[in-house]
Motif scaffolding. Sequence first.
Motif, PDB file in Angstrom:
ATOM      1  N   ARG A 251       0.836  -1.205   0.000  1.00 44.56           N
ATOM      2  CA  ARG A 251       0.000   0.000   0.000  1.00 44.56           C
ATOM      3  C   ARG A 251       0.878   1.265   0.000  1.00 44.56           C
ATOM      4  N   ILE A 252       1.933   1.261   0.819  1.00 48.11           N
ATOM      5  CA  ILE A 252       2.828   2.418   0.864  1.00 48.11           C
ATOM      6  C   ILE A 252       3.444   2.648  -0.514  1.00 48.11           C
ATOM      7  N   ALA A 253       3.913   1.556  -1.139  1.00 46.17           N
ATOM      8  CA  ALA A 253       4.545   1.665  -2.450  1.00 46.17           C
ATOM      9  C   ALA A 253       3.564   2.218  -3.480  1.00 46.17           C
ATOM     10  N   GLN A 254       2.344   1.691  -3.479  1.00 47.16           N
ATOM     11  CA  GLN A 254       1.356   2.122  -4.454  1.00 47.16           C
ATOM     12  C   GLN A 254       1.018   3.600  -4.284  1.00 47.16           C
ATOM     13  N   LEU A 255       1.002   4.069  -3.037  1.00 48.89           N
ATOM     14  CA  LEU A 255       0.719   5.480  -2.781  1.00 48.89           C
ATOM     15  C   LEU A 255       1.758   6.381  -3.437  1.00 48.89           C
ATOM     16  N   HIS A 256       3.033   5.979  -3.356  1.00 55.22           N
ATOM     17  CA  HIS A 256       4.090   6.771  -3.981  1.00 55.22           C
ATOM     18  C   HIS A 256       3.867   6.912  -5.487  1.00 55.22           C
TER      19      HIS A 256
ATOM     20  N   VAL B  12       6.940   8.700  -7.426  1.00 55.09           N
ATOM     21  CA  VAL B  12       7.881   7.772  -8.068  1.00 55.09           C
ATOM     22  C   VAL B  12       7.463   7.616  -9.523  1.00 55.09           C
ATOM     23  N   PRO B  13       8.400   7.707 -10.467  1.00 52.93           N
ATOM     24  CA  PRO B  13       8.058   7.613 -11.899  1.00 52.93           C
ATOM     25  C   PRO B  13       7.368   6.291 -12.233  1.00 52.93           C
ATOM     26  N   PRO B  14       6.434   6.303 -13.185  1.00 48.84           N
ATOM     27  CA  PRO B  14       5.679   5.088 -13.526  1.00 48.84           C
ATOM     28  C   PRO B  14       6.521   3.993 -14.160  1.00 48.84           C
ATOM     29  N   ASP B  15       7.730   4.322 -14.604  1.00 50.71           N
ATOM     30  CA  ASP B  15       8.560   3.282 -15.220  1.00 50.71           C
ATOM     31  C   ASP B  15       9.255   2.392 -14.185  1.00 50.71           C
ATOM     32  N   GLN B  16       9.062   2.713 -12.881  1.00 50.70           N
ATOM     33  CA  GLN B  16       9.624   1.880 -11.824  1.00 50.70           C
ATOM     34  C   GLN B  16       8.645   0.765 -11.430  1.00 50.70           C
ATOM     35  N   SER B  17       9.137  -0.224 -10.697  1.00 49.62           N
ATOM     36  CA  SER B  17       8.330  -1.375 -10.303  1.00 49.62           C
ATOM     37  C   SER B  17       7.729  -1.168  -8.918  1.00 49.62           C
ATOM     38  N   VAL B  18       6.392  -1.280  -8.830  1.00 49.27           N
ATOM     39  CA  VAL B  18       5.714  -1.158  -7.540  1.00 49.27           C
ATOM     40  C   VAL B  18       6.155  -2.282  -6.604  1.00 49.27           C
ATOM     41  N   ASP B  19       6.253  -3.506  -7.130  1.00 47.71           N
ATOM     42  CA  ASP B  19       6.631  -4.648  -6.300  1.00 47.71           C
ATOM     43  C   ASP B  19       8.054  -4.507  -5.765  1.00 47.71           C
ATOM     44  N   ASP B  20       8.958  -4.040  -6.613  1.00 47.40           N
ATOM     45  CA  ASP B  20      10.338  -3.850  -6.151  1.00 47.40           C
ATOM     46  C   ASP B  20      10.408  -2.758  -5.090  1.00 47.40           C
ATOM     47  N   PHE B  21       9.615  -1.699  -5.281  1.00 49.10           N
ATOM     48  CA  PHE B  21       9.599  -0.618  -4.305  1.00 49.10           C
ATOM     49  C   PHE B  21       9.019  -1.114  -2.982  1.00 49.10           C
TER      50      PHE B  21
ATOM     51  N   LEU C 280      10.719  -1.154   0.775  1.00 51.02           N
ATOM     52  CA  LEU C 280      10.071  -0.615   1.964  1.00 51.02           C
ATOM     53  C   LEU C 280       9.978  -1.666   3.065  1.00 51.02           C
ATOM     54  N   ARG C 281       9.772  -2.919   2.685  1.00 49.42           N
ATOM     55  CA  ARG C 281       9.732  -3.997   3.665  1.00 49.42           C
ATOM     56  C   ARG C 281      11.089  -4.117   4.378  1.00 49.42           C
ATOM     57  N   ALA C 282      12.161  -3.885   3.627  1.00 40.99           N
ATOM     58  CA  ALA C 282      13.493  -3.940   4.228  1.00 40.99           C
ATOM     59  C   ALA C 282      13.676  -2.843   5.277  1.00 40.99           C
ATOM     60  N   ILE C 283      12.897  -1.746   5.153  1.00 44.16           N
ATOM     61  CA  ILE C 283      12.939  -0.675   6.145  1.00 44.16           C
ATOM     62  C   ILE C 283      12.065  -1.013   7.350  1.00 44.16           C
ATOM     63  N   GLY C 284      10.856  -1.494   7.080  1.00 45.55           N
ATOM     64  CA  GLY C 284       9.869  -1.670   8.134  1.00 45.55           C
ATOM     65  C   GLY C 284      10.033  -2.909   8.983  1.00 45.55           C
TER      66      GLY C 284
ATOM     67  N   LEU D 243      14.381   8.053   2.400  1.00 49.36           N
ATOM     68  CA  LEU D 243      15.000   8.957   1.423  1.00 49.36           C
ATOM     69  C   LEU D 243      16.020   8.218   0.565  1.00 49.36           C
ATOM     70  N   GLU D 244      16.815   7.369   1.211  1.00 49.80           N
ATOM     71  CA  GLU D 244      17.794   6.593   0.453  1.00 49.80           C
ATOM     72  C   GLU D 244      17.110   5.676  -0.558  1.00 49.80           C
ATOM     73  N   THR D 245      16.016   5.038  -0.119  1.00 50.68           N
ATOM     74  CA  THR D 245      15.312   4.101  -0.992  1.00 50.68           C
ATOM     75  C   THR D 245      14.667   4.814  -2.165  1.00 50.68           C
ATOM     76  N   THR D 246      14.023   5.958  -1.905  1.00 47.08           N
ATOM     77  CA  THR D 246      13.365   6.687  -2.984  1.00 47.08           C
ATOM     78  C   THR D 246      14.376   7.212  -3.995  1.00 47.08           C
ATOM     79  N   GLU D 247      15.608   7.477  -3.538  1.00 52.96           N
ATOM     80  CA  GLU D 247      16.648   7.922  -4.463  1.00 52.96           C
ATOM     81  C   GLU D 247      16.939   6.832  -5.497  1.00 52.96           C
ATOM     82  N   VAL D 248      16.978   5.558  -5.037  1.00 52.88           N
ATOM     83  CA  VAL D 248      17.237   4.442  -5.943  1.00 52.88           C
ATOM     84  C   VAL D 248      16.149   4.350  -7.003  1.00 52.88           C
ATOM     85  N   PHE D 249      14.922   4.707  -6.628  1.00 46.46           N
ATOM     86  CA  PHE D 249      13.790   4.600  -7.546  1.00 46.46           C
ATOM     87  C   PHE D 249      13.460   5.937  -8.223  1.00 46.46           C
ATOM     88  N   ASN D 250      14.435   6.842  -8.252  1.00 41.20           N
ATOM     89  CA  ASN D 250      14.328   8.117  -8.984  1.00 41.20           C
ATOM     90  C   ASN D 250      13.174   8.998  -8.509  1.00 41.20           C
TER      91      ASN D 250
END
Length: 516
Positions: free
Chosen positions: A337-342, A348-357, A361-365, A386-393
Amino acid sequence: MSVATYFRLAWAGFVLAREGAFSLAEDQPIPPAAKFLVKCARIIEKRAVRKTGRVDRLANGLTRLGPTYVKFGQLLATRADIVGIGVASDLSKLQDAMPPFDEKLVPGLLRQALGDKVDQLKDISPPIAAASIAQVHRAKLVDPDGREQDVAVKLLRPGIRARFKSDLDGLYALARVAERFVPNAGRFNGKRVVDALARSAQLEMDLRMEAAAISELADNCADDDRFALPHIHWSHTARSVLTTSWIDAIPVREVEALDKAGIDRPKLAETLIQSFLRQAIRDGYFHADMHPGNLFADPKTGGIIAVDLGIMGRIGKAERRFLAEILYGFIARDYKRIAQLHFDIGYVPPDQSVDDFAQALRAIGEPLVGRAADEISMAKVLGQLLETTEVFNMSARPELVLLQKNMVLVEGTARILDPRFNMWHAAEPIVGEWVRRQVGPLGRLELAKEGLDEALSLARRLPKLADSAERVLTRIERDQTRSEKREGLVMALKWGGLIALVLAIVVLGLNIMDRF
């Protein structure tokens, strides 16, 4: 850029080099030329600063350079995506404290700002607090009936506007140079950062704006338990002077005094967190500088009294929904849900993967699950996000910058009050209620009402829109007709000129033939 600006920049570079601030850049991925310049700058570094930590090195340099650079450092503390989490954490500890200006100037400055009304202020004390832009005095306000009341008088530093303007010219130039060497320049607009500083300083240097902020926040929080603000004396408030009621309360950093007064510190920490979240999520307007020096405990109510509202944050309803669901998503461990909200809000640009994002996020939580309350830091979670969102542009979001900074400040203050404080547990009632309201039937009705209101507004504007469209079309047709007529005239002139030229040649030829 003027010669004076170059000199100010050179002086700033010298001070930062002497204080060892350039050591922060040594391990950063910067171009070879920039690394060489850093090594050169470190040659003049003080020996003593090598024994201090990074916080002291950078903070001391910025403090020596004056109020503009202190504010700039505090602003960069909100941009961990640019300066890195370690440096941002160091800068977040930068205190906005300066030596007071000469108190002999105070009577003249007050009279210049308030006119004859200054005569109602008596027993003005020496400065009790001094920051980069203003300082505070205690005084007695005597009303026309002779009644006295204690007040706090905040007064701008003399010449502070001119000082900020000259320093900002240098910072704009510095930002242009820094963008060539700072990594992730695509996510960072140096001019935008300095613009934000200029805008913030402009508001802070008009104390009527702070008075209005106190008034608006007081209206929003009128029904909130255990959160209060000082009363404004508008008659003795001007652009460079703010007069409020005096607060008889205990600074939240004085833990022993709180214990002696019998104040429940864990409850006070919970009140602080929940008050901030109500302001941000419910109202979209919040005190954005909640460090311990601006917060007091009321011995009568056991609640929070906030002062110094020079910096305020404002976020829209879409961002408030986003924030609430992000926090609730971590509490409920709903990473998809958090990923989809972004993605839904366009962060987060649409060319990124929701599942990967979601996986990132799971690695954070997940490391938070089962840990003791005193080990769970929202500041660290935000840094990792912030670090994670940087990876996903993901682009940096200016509207969330002050919010992120203040969440770190609030958490730090709460842990002063209660070292084992669990911010996530305290946040759940406020965040959960908002989320349930937004996704439940009532929230859907509100969304439907908003959509209906927009549709009705559009319907009301349709006649005007139709009239405007008709006028535009008429103008276009008229212009087109004129254009067609103009084109016809041009063609006629062209053909007429050509025919005239042919006739002239024929006539000239006939004349020549007649002569022979």
